[in-house]
Every structure is written in structure tokens, then in C-alpha cells.
Design a protein around this motif. Structure first.
Motif, PDB file in Angstrom:
ATOM      1  N   GLN A  97       0.846  -1.194   0.000  1.00  0.00           N
ATOM      2  CA  GLN A  97       0.000   0.000   0.000  1.00  0.00           C
ATOM      3  C   GLN A  97       0.881   1.243   0.000  1.00  0.00           C
ATOM      4  OE1 GLN A  97      -3.899   0.529   2.290  1.00  0.00           O
ATOM      5  NE2 GLN A  97      -2.442   1.571   3.611  1.00  0.00           N
ATOM      6  N   ARG A 100      -7.667   4.134  -1.473  1.00  0.00           N
ATOM      7  CA  ARG A 100      -6.386   3.463  -1.279  1.00  0.00           C
ATOM      8  C   ARG A 100      -5.562   3.592  -2.563  1.00  0.00           C
ATOM      9  NH1 ARG A 100      -8.060   3.269   3.197  1.00  0.00           N
ATOM     10  NH2 ARG A 100      -7.990   1.561   4.717  1.00  0.00           N
ATOM     11  N   LEU A 107      -2.309   1.588  -4.283  1.00  0.00           N
ATOM     12  CA  LEU A 107      -1.548   0.364  -4.126  1.00  0.00           C
ATOM     13  C   LEU A 107      -0.495   0.225  -5.222  1.00  0.00           C
ATOM     14  CD1 LEU A 107      -4.632  -2.007  -3.630  1.00  0.00           C
ATOM     15  CD2 LEU A 107      -3.319  -0.875  -1.824  1.00  0.00           C
TER      16      LEU A 107
END
Length: 473
Positions: free
Chosen positions: A24, A32, A34
Motif C-alpha cells: 500500500q 487506497r 496500491l
């Protein structure tokens, strides 16, 4: 929302059976970022995820979709390339979206600064040039693409090569806007405090808004201080005394961070042109101009501002001194010689004292006339120092001071002081020096030069209250 809620029903570390999650990179509410590996190409990619959480705002989806759409439409080697965009189903039943783009290997300017790396003026100019070239591409699109969130964490540097700063990249288009989108409806106010121009707070964004953000980013590099923590005057960041930049680059940087759109560079092309070939005359921030009858000589070079005040010339004081000098040499000296003629051959100390006194008097009188007629005052401000000297026909006979630019603590215009005259004083630390008075300058000239010096040093002029001190008090 827990980390498990971000897992897809397929597998905990793979998206769409294609993108293998490695780590991450960033996270915030509902989002998020990634780092993953594309199993088809074996290349590293960046996957941005957006989830419809309980605190979800539709503006977030609008920005996410716009980022995907714009990345798909643009192609530049210094900008991440669009790869994929699809809908996701999360374990908690929420819907979401994924945006896949190429991975750029490099560290952000923010990371370099936090690790203790510093950037000199040459490197900062290289960085500015590279980002401006990216902005020229973005702003030249139809409709123009405005990044809206340029800051140290969104500028990446590749490996350095020789004297080059390395490849420069602009990333994170999550706040991007097009002028067409703006015209079609209300825009969400986004950006980062300290790097946002004033108009962006008012939901108005133009290509020059990105120039302000780039300028404040460069200010962070040259000062090592977040722009929001620097002092401000009339909305403009005061950074000059914290740097040793050249005069030309200081003035260029001022134009980049001008709060007023009318005084900022109008385009990335204009800013780049001025960076490569500075035109100091065109970018001086003085609000006053040189009076048409002024004989003051002001010269701007690559990194120097020089002000030369002419000699006072013939006036009553010079006329009186000249008349007295004539009387002294034609009458007083011969009369003294006749009076002491019987004793000239006598080696008496009194005779030599009188002769020495006569010659010294001549020196004082003649040098006084020469100073009135020929003395000029020269103020020189370079990128690192400030110097004030008095000279006669190019000969510096009196050195008033030479100090670092950072030692200048104040500039004051004093009106009505000592017989209602005007003076300009400069403070070097705790020491005060008179730059010039109204015996040489008119009031318009005084105001004009005060603005020029203030602009060059980046110090606000203060004015003393107008008062009069009668003689004898």
C-alpha cells in the motif's frame, strides 16, 4: 472500514485475477493507492481504489472519474499513463472503482527534503523548467487541463545523471480540472493549503493557478519552510530574506506567487520564456516610476540592482564655499605672508604651524567644493550583499557599509525630521545608515527609489510620523 473490507471476493492480494498487490502506498477515507504487478506484462503498476463507504461523497466519485478520463486522453512521458478502469465489488457489499496507471520509479521532492537533501539555484531552475514544460502540454490541450494540486509530494525525480537534476515527473491527477468541466457546472474546491492560489479558494481556477502552486513549491525548496509557515504581506509570501538567490530568479519567483492574477505570469510559456531569458525591466514590482526629470541612474544586470545618485551640482553652499576659498587664497593667505615676511627665514615652529594651517585650510575648502560638485552616492544590491559608497569621478573615497542581504532588518522613509527634511534610512542589524536625503532627491524620486529598494530586498517600507523639531530644542 477495515483493511479486510478492501479485499475483493476473488483473493486477498489480487485484483481481477491480474494485478498482484505488493504494498500500500497511501490511504485516506474511502481511498487506497496500491503498488501492484501486472501478471500479463510483468510490469509494476499503480492501482487507485475508491469505495462507497458510509462517509462517501459524490464529489469524490466525480473527481475519480475525471482523473481516469483525463489520463486516458493525454500522453506525456513525464505523466503516468492510463492502463485500465473498472468497477469492483468489496467483501462488505460496497461497490467501488479501480484506476490502473503506469508506475513511475522515483522519489518525491517531499521525500528528498525530509531526508535532508538541499537544492541549489541551478537545480531549482532545472526543476522549474521541466514542470513548466509539462504544464505547457497540459494547458495546451483542448480544453486546457489544470492540475490544481502541484506540491512537493506530487513531483517525482528519477535518477540523477551528471549535472542534471534527473527526469522530472508530475503525478496524482486526483484534483485535475478542465476549463470545459468548469463551464459546465460548479467545481469542487480542492488543493493543498499553502500551495493553493487565492482564486482557487473562491472556486475559480485558470492555467495561471498551476503557476502559483509551482511557485510556492519552489519557495519551499529555496527556504526549507512550508509556504504556509512563511510571513506574508498583503497576501504575498515574504521569502526573500531567507534565500541567497540571484536578483533575476528572485523577481521571477515573485511573479509566480503573485496573489493577483493580473500580476502573475499569464501562461506557462510566458513563465518559461522569462526563466530562460529574464527581462528584469519588465518584472520589477515597483508601483511607482522614475520621474521624467530625474537624473538618477538605475541599472539592472543579471543579478544586480545599482542606483547611482548624481552630484548635487552648483548651489548656494557651493557658491559660498567657492567665494570664501577665493578670498582665502587671494587675500587672506597673501596678507598673512606679508605680515610674517620678516620672519620667513627664521626656523620657528610657529611659522611652520601657520604654513601648515594655511595648507590644511585650503585642503578642507577645496575638497568641500569638489564633494559638492562631484560627489556621487552609489547603492549596489546583488544576490548576496548590499553596499553603499561615496565616490568622486569613479574613485570610492568613502565606504559607508558592505553587508549581507540577510542582515538588512528595516527600511524607513522619514519625513519632517530635522528641519522638515526627508531621509531614507536602512537598518543593518541594529545599525542605522542614511541612504540619501532630499538635498539630492525630490519627493517623487524618493518614493520611486524607496519602492525599487523595497522590491529588490523584499522588505516593506515603513514611514515615520511627520513632525518638526525647531532649532534650539
Amino acid at each position: 472500514m477495515s483493511d479486510r473490507d478492501w479485499e475483493t471476493p476473488l483473493t486477498s492480494n489480487t485484483l481481477e485475477q491480474r494485478y498482484e498487490i505488493i504494498q500500500q502506498l497511501a490511504k485516506k477515507a474511502g481511498r487506497r493507492t496500491l503498488l501492484a504487478r501486472d501478471r500479463k506484462t510483468e510490469e509494476l503498476v499503480v492501482v487507485k481504489l475508491l469505495s462507497f463507504t458510509s462517509d462517501f461523497e459524490w464529489d469524490a466519485l466525480k473527481l475519480f472519474e475525471r482523473e481516469a478520463k483525463i489520463l486516458q486522453a493525454i500522453s506525456h512521458p513525464a505523466i503516468p499513463r492510463y492502463l485500465d478502469y473498472y468497477e469492483l465489488d468489496f467483501n462488505n457489499g460496497n461497490k467501488g472503482f479501480a484506476l490502473v496507471q503506469t508506475y513511475i520509479s522515483g522519489k518525491s521532492i517531499e521525500e528528498y527534503l525530509k531526508s535532508g537533501r538541499s537544492f541549489d539555484e541551478v537545480e531549482i531552475k532545472q526543476l522549474a523548467k521541466a514542470v513548466l514544460e509539462i504544464l505547457i502540454y497540459l494547458h495546451g490541450r483542448q480544453p486546457p487541463v489544470i492540475h490544481r494540486d502541484i506540491k512537493p509530494s506530487n513531483i517525482l525525480l528519477g535518477d540523477r545523471s551528471g549535472n542534471s537534476i534527473g527526469q522530472v515527473y508530475l503525478v496524482d491527477f486526483g484534483s485535475v480540472q478542465t476549463l470545459a468541466a468548469k463551464e459546465g457546472g460548479t467545481m469542487t474546491v480542492v488543493g493543498t493549503y499553502g500551495y493553493m492560489p487565492p482564486e482557487q479558494f473562491g472556486d475559480r481556477t485558470v492555467p495561471a493557478s498551476d503557476l502559483y502552486s509551482l511557485g510556492t513549491t519552489l519557495v519551499y525548496l529555496v527556504t526549507g519552510t512550508h509556504p504556509a509557515d512563511l510571513p506574508q504581506k498583503d497576501g504575498r509570501i515574504q521569502f526573500e530574506l531567507l534565500t541567497n538567490l540571484s536578483l533575476e530568479f528572485t523577481q521571477w519567483l515573485r511573479r509566480m506567487i503573485e496573489p493577483s492574477l493580473e500580476r502573475r505570469f499569464t501562461s506557462a510559456e510566458h513563465a518559461l520564456q522569462e526563466l530562460i531569458q529574464p527581462q528584469l525591466v519588465d518584472i520589477v514590482l515597483s508601483t511607482t516610476q522614475q520621474p521624467s526629470d530625474s537624473k538618477v541612474k538605475l541599472t539592472r544586470k543579471a543579478d544586480t540592482l545599482e542606483i547611482l545618485l548624481p552630484a548635487k551640482g552648483w548651489n548656494f553652499g557651493v557658491g559660498f564655499t567657492t567665494a570664501f576659498t577665493t578670498f582665502y587664497n587671494l587675500i587672506l593667505v597673501p596678507a598673512t605672508g606679508i605680515a610674517f615676511s620678516p620672519y620667513w627665514r627664521i626656523s620657528h615652529p610657529l611659522i611652520w604651524l601657520i604654513v601648515g594651517g594655511l595648507w590644511y585650510g585650503n585642503y578642507i575648502l577645496i575638497s568641500g567644493v569638489l564633494k559638492y560638485l562631484l560627489k556621487r552616492v552609489r547603492l549596489k544590491i546583488s544576490s548576496q550583499e548590499i553596499e553603499l559608497t561615496h565616490e568622486i569621478i569613479g574613485w570610492k573615497y568613502r565606504h559607508i557599509f558592505n553587508a549581507s542581504k540577510q542582515d538588512v532588518s528595516a527600511l524607513k522613509l522619514i519625513y519632517g525630521y530635522h528641519g522638515n527634511r526627508r531621509y531614507m534610512h536602512i537598518w543593518i542589524g541594529k545599525n542605522r545608515y542614511e541612504l540619501w536625503g532630499d538635498s539630492i532627491l525630490t519627493e517623487p524620486e524618493m518614493e520611486w527609489l524607496a519602492q525599487e529598494v523595497s522590491s529588490c530586498l523584499g522588505i516593506e517600507i515603513s514611514r515615520e510620523p511627520n513632525f518638526y523639531i525647531p532649532k534650539g530644542d
